[in-house]
Design an enzyme around this catalytic site. Structure first.
Site, PDB file in Angstrom:
ATOM      1  N   SER A 169       7.676 -61.717   9.695  1.00 29.06           N
ATOM      2  CA  SER A 169       7.012 -62.108  10.937  1.00 29.06           C
ATOM      3  C   SER A 169       5.807 -61.216  11.222  1.00 29.06           C
ATOM      4  O   SER A 169       5.769 -60.041  10.843  1.00 29.06           O
ATOM      5  CB  SER A 169       7.982 -62.023  12.110  1.00 29.06           C
ATOM      6  OG  SER A 169       9.149 -62.772  11.869  1.00 29.06           O
TER       7      SER A 169
HETATM    8  N1  SAH Z   1      12.156 -61.623  11.230  1.00 32.33           N
HETATM    9  C1  SAH Z   1      12.100 -61.899   9.833  1.00 32.33           C
HETATM   10  C2  SAH Z   1      11.397 -63.193   9.649  1.00 32.33           C
HETATM   11  C3  SAH Z   1      12.018 -64.041   8.659  1.00 32.33           C
HETATM   12  S1  SAH Z   1      11.364 -65.681   8.555  1.00 32.33           S
HETATM   13  C4  SAH Z   1      11.373 -60.763   9.146  1.00 32.33           C
HETATM   14  O1  SAH Z   1      10.897 -59.868   9.845  1.00 32.33           O
HETATM   15  O2  SAH Z   1      11.293 -60.760   7.924  1.00 32.33           O
HETATM   16  C5  SAH Z   1      12.765 -66.579   9.090  1.00 32.33           C
HETATM   17  C6  SAH Z   1      14.007 -66.426   8.280  1.00 32.33           C
HETATM   18  O3  SAH Z   1      14.991 -67.302   8.838  1.00 32.33           O
HETATM   19  C7  SAH Z   1      13.886 -66.836   6.805  1.00 32.33           C
HETATM   20  O4  SAH Z   1      14.275 -65.769   5.996  1.00 32.33           O
HETATM   21  C8  SAH Z   1      14.834 -68.021   6.681  1.00 32.33           C
HETATM   22  O5  SAH Z   1      15.489 -68.090   5.421  1.00 32.33           O
HETATM   23  C9  SAH Z   1      15.813 -67.755   7.804  1.00 32.33           C
HETATM   24  N2  SAH Z   1      16.572 -68.910   8.259  1.00 32.33           N
HETATM   25  C10 SAH Z   1      16.154 -70.185   8.444  1.00 32.33           C
HETATM   26  N3  SAH Z   1      17.162 -70.975   8.872  1.00 32.33           N
HETATM   27  C11 SAH Z   1      18.260 -70.162   8.966  1.00 32.33           C
HETATM   28  C12 SAH Z   1      19.625 -70.374   9.342  1.00 32.33           C
HETATM   29  N4  SAH Z   1      20.079 -71.576   9.704  1.00 32.33           N
HETATM   30  N5  SAH Z   1      20.456 -69.320   9.333  1.00 32.33           N
HETATM   31  C13 SAH Z   1      20.032 -68.090   8.954  1.00 32.33           C
HETATM   32  N6  SAH Z   1      18.768 -67.827   8.579  1.00 32.33           N
HETATM   33  C14 SAH Z   1      17.888 -68.855   8.584  1.00 32.33           C
END
Ligand code: SAH
Length: 221
Positions: free
Chosen positions: A70
């Site tokens: 993010s």
């Molecule tokens: N805050 C994180 C951002 C990750 S992007 C960071 O700082 O890296 C969003 C993440 O949500 C992705 O890794 C994706 O795989 C995950 N995601 C999407 N749907 C999901 C679900 N149903 N359960 C758990 N994780 C999920």
């Protein structure tokens, strides 16, 4: 982990990080606890080495599997929105990704329980958080849409991927005594960040502005 690696050099140095802080302040981030975390969490260690020189730019960056770390502003904004309103002891995070948001949040609350659906991202985040000495984080490889009932109710929840509508399971696991959920909602290109506060069976929504997140996807990978 060595101090030199944590501190960074050149484009990952303290001076580069100060510029990012300056930018976040200009964009309206006020909570000093959050700014301090952005200053101290080594974001360059959460991305591929090839991208380390861009780690303190205020942008999302690829972390593989079609996902992104993010944008710092968004992490700061969500953390600030979650913390506003009092101390949190039990927080659920959905979408661990590389674990950056988790690392920013963890020392500011009692405990973070975090769920990631993509196996290799979960593994890497677990390893990285361990290397950084993060103690109060519990990780799960699973579908965050179902929350994690065993540790509910949560007085705070933070969702880092966007559902079309807030999953019922999450609302059900939110503490009825003022539990707060910060979540981006809507289809790609038209998402809004909202904070939902629960008092018994009443859910109050505050709108926090337009955002752009990857979609929340059902099931594990
Ligand atoms: N805050 C994180 C951002 C990750 S992007 C960071 O700082 O890296 C969003 C993440 O949500 C992705 O890794 C994706 O795989 C995950 N995601 C999407 N749907 C999901 C679900 N149903 N359960 C758990 N994780 C999920």
């Amino acid at each position: 982990m060595s101090d030199a690696r944590l501190a960074g050099i050149g484009m990952t140095s303290a001076r580069t990080r100060e510029r990012l802080l300056q930018r976040l302040r200009e964009q309206g981030i006020r909570d000093e606890r959050v700014l301090e975390r952005v200053r101290n969490v080594p974001r360059h260690l959460f991305v591929d080495e090839a991208l380390a020189s861009r780690a303190y730019e205020d942008t999302a960056l690829p972390i593989g599997f079609g996902q992104t770390i993010s944008q710092p502003y968004v992490v700061a904004r969500m953390t600030e929105a979650l913390l506003a309103g009092g101390d949190l002891f039990n927080v659920l995070e959905i979408g661990t990704g590389c674990g950056y948001q988790t690392a920013v949040l963890a020392p500011l609350v009692g405990r973070v329980t975090t769920i990631e659906r993509i196996g290799p991202l979960y593994e890497r985040a677990r390893q990285r958080l361990k290397e950084l000495g993060t103690k109060n984080v519990r990780l799960k490889h699973g579908d965050g849409m179902a929350g994690w009932k065993a540790y509910a109710p949560y007085d705070g929840m933070l969702v880092a991927a966007a559902p079309l509508a807030v999953p019922q399971a999450l609302l059900a696991q939110l503490s009825p005594k003022g539990g707060r959920l910060v979540v981006p909602v809507g289809p790609e290109g038209a998402q809004e960040l909202v904070r939902i506060t629960r008092r018994e069976e009443k859910f109050v929504r505050d709108k926090l502005g337009d955002v752009s997140f990857v979609p929340l996807v059902a099931g594990i990978a």
